[in-house]
Design a protein around this motif. Structure first.
Motif, PDB file in Angstrom:
ATOM      1  N   LYS A  63       0.833  -1.203   0.000  1.00 35.65           N
ATOM      2  CA  LYS A  63       0.000   0.000   0.000  1.00 35.65           C
ATOM      3  C   LYS A  63       0.871   1.256   0.000  1.00 35.65           C
ATOM      4  CE  LYS A  63      -4.003  -1.995   2.320  1.00 35.65           C
ATOM      5  NZ  LYS A  63      -4.814  -2.018   3.556  1.00 35.65           N
ATOM      6  N   LEU A  64       1.921   1.237   0.805  1.00 39.81           N
ATOM      7  CA  LEU A  64       2.815   2.395   0.834  1.00 39.81           C
ATOM      8  C   LEU A  64       3.539   2.582  -0.491  1.00 39.81           C
ATOM      9  CD1 LEU A  64       4.357   1.990   4.404  1.00 39.81           C
ATOM     10  CD2 LEU A  64       2.771   3.757   3.638  1.00 39.81           C
ATOM     11  N   ARG A  65       3.941   1.478  -1.105  1.00 40.20           N
ATOM     12  CA  ARG A  65       4.623   1.562  -2.395  1.00 40.20           C
ATOM     13  C   ARG A  65       3.691   2.147  -3.462  1.00 40.20           C
ATOM     14  NH1 ARG A  65       6.443  -3.260  -2.499  1.00 40.20           N
ATOM     15  NH2 ARG A  65       8.415  -2.718  -1.565  1.00 40.20           N
ATOM     16  N   GLU A  66       2.419   1.734  -3.434  1.00 40.46           N
ATOM     17  CA  GLU A  66       1.446   2.283  -4.390  1.00 40.46           C
ATOM     18  C   GLU A  66       1.264   3.784  -4.159  1.00 40.46           C
ATOM     19  OE1 GLU A  66      -2.169   0.065  -4.012  1.00 40.46           O
ATOM     20  OE2 GLU A  66      -1.275  -1.790  -4.741  1.00 40.46           O
ATOM     21  N   ALA A  67       1.220   4.200  -2.885  1.00 38.20           N
ATOM     22  CA  ALA A  67       1.063   5.622  -2.579  1.00 38.20           C
ATOM     23  C   ALA A  67       2.275   6.411  -3.053  1.00 38.20           C
ATOM     24  CB  ALA A  67       0.858   5.813  -1.083  1.00 38.20           C
ATOM     25  N   ILE A  68       3.461   5.837  -2.890  1.00 38.15           N
ATOM     26  CA  ILE A  68       4.680   6.524  -3.334  1.00 38.15           C
ATOM     27  C   ILE A  68       4.725   6.594  -4.851  1.00 38.15           C
ATOM     28  CG2 ILE A  68       7.191   6.310  -3.467  1.00 38.15           C
ATOM     29  CD1 ILE A  68       7.073   5.179  -0.603  1.00 38.15           C
ATOM     30  N   ASP A  69       4.419   5.490  -5.501  1.00 42.12           N
ATOM     31  CA  ASP A  69       4.458   5.462  -6.963  1.00 42.12           C
ATOM     32  C   ASP A  69       3.408   6.386  -7.575  1.00 42.12           C
ATOM     33  OD1 ASP A  69       6.518   3.648  -6.866  1.00 42.12           O
ATOM     34  OD2 ASP A  69       5.247   1.885  -7.208  1.00 42.12           O
ATOM     35  N   GLY A  70       2.260   6.497  -6.933  1.00 40.07           N
ATOM     36  CA  GLY A  70       1.192   7.355  -7.444  1.00 40.07           C
ATOM     37  C   GLY A  70       1.460   8.824  -7.199  1.00 40.07           C
ATOM     38  N   GLY A  71       2.380   9.140  -6.338  1.00 39.04           N
ATOM     39  CA  GLY A  71       2.707  10.536  -6.060  1.00 39.04           C
ATOM     40  C   GLY A  71       1.769  11.168  -5.047  1.00 39.04           C
ATOM     41  N   GLY A  72       0.660  10.563  -4.764  1.00 35.39           N
ATOM     42  CA  GLY A  72      -0.277  11.106  -3.788  1.00 35.39           C
ATOM     43  C   GLY A  72      -1.132  12.200  -4.382  1.00 35.39           C
ATOM     44  N   THR A  73      -2.268  12.386  -3.806  1.00 34.23           N
ATOM     45  CA  THR A  73      -3.165  13.449  -4.262  1.00 34.23           C
ATOM     46  C   THR A  73      -2.777  14.756  -3.581  1.00 34.23           C
ATOM     47  OG1 THR A  73      -4.747  13.025  -2.477  1.00 34.23           O
ATOM     48  CG2 THR A  73      -5.046  11.772  -4.514  1.00 34.23           C
ATOM     49  N   GLN A  74      -3.355  15.826  -4.064  1.00 37.87           N
ATOM     50  CA  GLN A  74      -3.067  17.142  -3.496  1.00 37.87           C
ATOM     51  C   GLN A  74      -3.465  17.191  -2.024  1.00 37.87           C
ATOM     52  OE1 GLN A  74      -1.435  19.527  -5.014  1.00 37.87           O
ATOM     53  NE2 GLN A  74      -1.619  21.033  -3.377  1.00 37.87           N
ATOM     54  N   SER A  75      -4.614  16.622  -1.701  1.00 39.84           N
ATOM     55  CA  SER A  75      -5.064  16.670  -0.304  1.00 39.84           C
ATOM     56  C   SER A  75      -4.155  15.832   0.599  1.00 39.84           C
ATOM     57  CB  SER A  75      -6.513  16.193  -0.197  1.00 39.84           C
ATOM     58  OG  SER A  75      -6.618  14.840  -0.616  1.00 39.84           O
ATOM     59  N   GLN A  76      -3.638  14.716   0.090  1.00 39.52           N
ATOM     60  CA  GLN A  76      -2.721  13.909   0.890  1.00 39.52           C
ATOM     61  C   GLN A  76      -1.425  14.669   1.157  1.00 39.52           C
ATOM     62  OE1 GLN A  76      -2.383  10.436  -1.599  1.00 39.52           O
ATOM     63  NE2 GLN A  76      -3.800   9.231  -0.325  1.00 39.52           N
ATOM     64  N   MET A  77      -0.925  15.346   0.134  1.00 45.36           N
ATOM     65  CA  MET A  77       0.310  16.116   0.308  1.00 45.36           C
ATOM     66  C   MET A  77       0.103  17.271   1.272  1.00 45.36           C
ATOM     67  SD  MET A  77       2.181  16.145  -3.382  1.00 45.36           S
ATOM     68  CE  MET A  77       0.818  16.137  -4.517  1.00 45.36           C
ATOM     69  N   GLU A  78      -1.063  17.938   1.213  1.00 49.57           N
ATOM     70  CA  GLU A  78      -1.345  19.032   2.137  1.00 49.57           C
ATOM     71  C   GLU A  78      -1.459  18.516   3.569  1.00 49.57           C
ATOM     72  OE1 GLU A  78      -4.834  20.972   0.726  1.00 49.57           O
ATOM     73  OE2 GLU A  78      -3.807  21.894  -0.990  1.00 49.57           O
ATOM     74  N   GLU A  79      -2.079  17.371   3.731  1.00 45.57           N
ATOM     75  CA  GLU A  79      -2.224  16.786   5.068  1.00 45.57           C
ATOM     76  C   GLU A  79      -0.860  16.432   5.663  1.00 45.57           C
ATOM     77  OE1 GLU A  79      -4.203  12.865   7.173  1.00 45.57           O
ATOM     78  OE2 GLU A  79      -4.898  13.461   5.183  1.00 45.57           O
ATOM     79  N   ILE A  80       0.006  15.850   4.852  1.00 46.75           N
ATOM     80  CA  ILE A  80       1.351  15.508   5.328  1.00 46.75           C
ATOM     81  C   ILE A  80       2.117  16.780   5.677  1.00 46.75           C
ATOM     82  CG2 ILE A  80       3.586  14.554   4.636  1.00 46.75           C
ATOM     83  CD1 ILE A  80       1.992  12.488   2.991  1.00 46.75           C
ATOM     84  N   ALA A  81       2.021  17.808   4.829  1.00 51.39           N
ATOM     85  CA  ALA A  81       2.728  19.063   5.081  1.00 51.39           C
ATOM     86  C   ALA A  81       2.220  19.710   6.371  1.00 51.39           C
ATOM     87  CB  ALA A  81       2.539  20.016   3.908  1.00 51.39           C
ATOM     88  N   ARG A  82       0.927  19.639   6.607  1.00 51.15           N
ATOM     89  CA  ARG A  82       0.342  20.250   7.787  1.00 51.15           C
ATOM     90  C   ARG A  82       0.687  19.465   9.058  1.00 51.15           C
ATOM     91  NH1 ARG A  82      -4.589  19.701   6.292  1.00 51.15           N
ATOM     92  NH2 ARG A  82      -4.505  21.255   4.682  1.00 51.15           N
ATOM     93  N   ASP A  83       0.477  18.139   9.011  1.00 54.40           N
ATOM     94  CA  ASP A  83       0.618  17.317  10.214  1.00 54.40           C
ATOM     95  C   ASP A  83       2.077  17.025  10.568  1.00 54.40           C
ATOM     96  OD1 ASP A  83      -2.119  17.272  10.351  1.00 54.40           O
ATOM     97  OD2 ASP A  83      -2.326  15.280   9.459  1.00 54.40           O
ATOM     98  N   GLU A  84       2.872  16.697   9.587  1.00 57.32           N
ATOM     99  CA  GLU A  84       4.235  16.259   9.882  1.00 57.32           C
ATOM    100  C   GLU A  84       5.266  17.385   9.794  1.00 57.32           C
ATOM    101  OE1 GLU A  84       5.309  12.717   7.742  1.00 57.32           O
ATOM    102  OE2 GLU A  84       3.371  11.767   8.152  1.00 57.32           O
ATOM    103  N   LEU A  85       5.033  18.321   8.918  1.00 56.36           N
ATOM    104  CA  LEU A  85       6.027  19.376   8.724  1.00 56.36           C
ATOM    105  C   LEU A  85       5.626  20.688   9.384  1.00 56.36           C
ATOM    106  CD1 LEU A  85       6.836  18.685   4.958  1.00 56.36           C
ATOM    107  CD2 LEU A  85       8.074  17.882   6.979  1.00 56.36           C
ATOM    108  N   GLY A  86       4.368  20.813   9.808  1.00 51.62           N
ATOM    109  CA  GLY A  86       3.913  22.025  10.487  1.00 51.62           C
ATOM    110  C   GLY A  86       3.719  23.210   9.554  1.00 51.62           C
ATOM    111  N   LEU A  87       3.548  22.951   8.258  1.00 54.61           N
ATOM    112  CA  LEU A  87       3.359  24.041   7.311  1.00 54.61           C
ATOM    113  C   LEU A  87       1.905  24.496   7.317  1.00 54.61           C
ATOM    114  CD1 LEU A  87       5.492  22.695   4.334  1.00 54.61           C
ATOM    115  CD2 LEU A  87       6.171  24.300   6.112  1.00 54.61           C
ATOM    116  N   VAL A  88       1.697  25.734   6.895  1.00 57.01           N
ATOM    117  CA  VAL A  88       0.351  26.311   6.870  1.00 57.01           C
ATOM    118  C   VAL A  88       0.118  26.901   5.484  1.00 57.01           C
ATOM    119  CG1 VAL A  88      -1.162  28.035   7.909  1.00 57.01           C
ATOM    120  CG2 VAL A  88       0.553  26.882   9.308  1.00 57.01           C
ATOM    121  N   ALA A  89      -1.079  26.666   4.958  1.00 53.86           N
ATOM    122  CA  ALA A  89      -1.432  27.215   3.646  1.00 53.86           C
ATOM    123  C   ALA A  89      -1.759  28.697   3.812  1.00 53.86           C
ATOM    124  CB  ALA A  89      -2.634  26.470   3.069  1.00 53.86           C
ATOM    125  N   PRO A  90      -1.533  29.482   2.763  1.00 53.03           N
ATOM    126  CA  PRO A  90      -1.859  30.912   2.844  1.00 53.03           C
ATOM    127  C   PRO A  90      -3.350  31.079   3.152  1.00 53.03           C
ATOM    128  CG  PRO A  90      -0.595  30.430   0.860  1.00 53.03           C
ATOM    129  CD  PRO A  90      -0.939  29.129   1.494  1.00 53.03           C
TER     130      PRO A  90
END
Length: 100
Positions: A63-90
């Motif tokens: 499952k993780l390999r499929e997620a990596i190969d697919g590149g992830g959706t925009q919402s998945q990338m935003e969630e990771i940026a928010r939760d793990e990296l502490g970034l905030v959208a404008p």
């Protein structure tokens, strides 16, 4: 000649202690076999459990390999940026807990 052959053949005679010793050795061998059988059964149970864990981990990895190969959706990338990296959208509001 038959008498000569009889004279050369020796009979093994076990006394009481010899028979007792033989019985004890056979009992000890039986106990060892029983103990080894129990160890084999325990190892087989552990093998079954570990095989199930490996299968589960392989599914998780797939499952993780499929997620990596697919590149992830925009919402998945935003969630990771928010939760793990502490970034905030404008335009997002950030609230800090200062009670500590």
């Amino acid at each position: 000649m038959a008498g000569r052959q009889k004279a050369n053949v020796q009979k093994l005679r076990l006394g009481f202690f010899g028979k007792l010793l033989l019985l004890v050795l056979i009992g000890a061998l039986g106990w060892q076999l029983h103990h080894l059988r129990a160890q084999v059964e325990a190892a087989e149970a552990q093998k079954t459990q570990l095989t199930a864990q490996v299968r589960s981990q392989q599914q998780s990895n797939d499952k993780l390999r499929e997620a990596i190969d697919g590149g992830g959706t925009q919402s998945q990338m935003e969630e990771i940026a928010r939760d793990e990296l502490g970034l905030v959208a404008p335009g997002d509001r950030v609230f800090y807990d200062v009670s500590n």
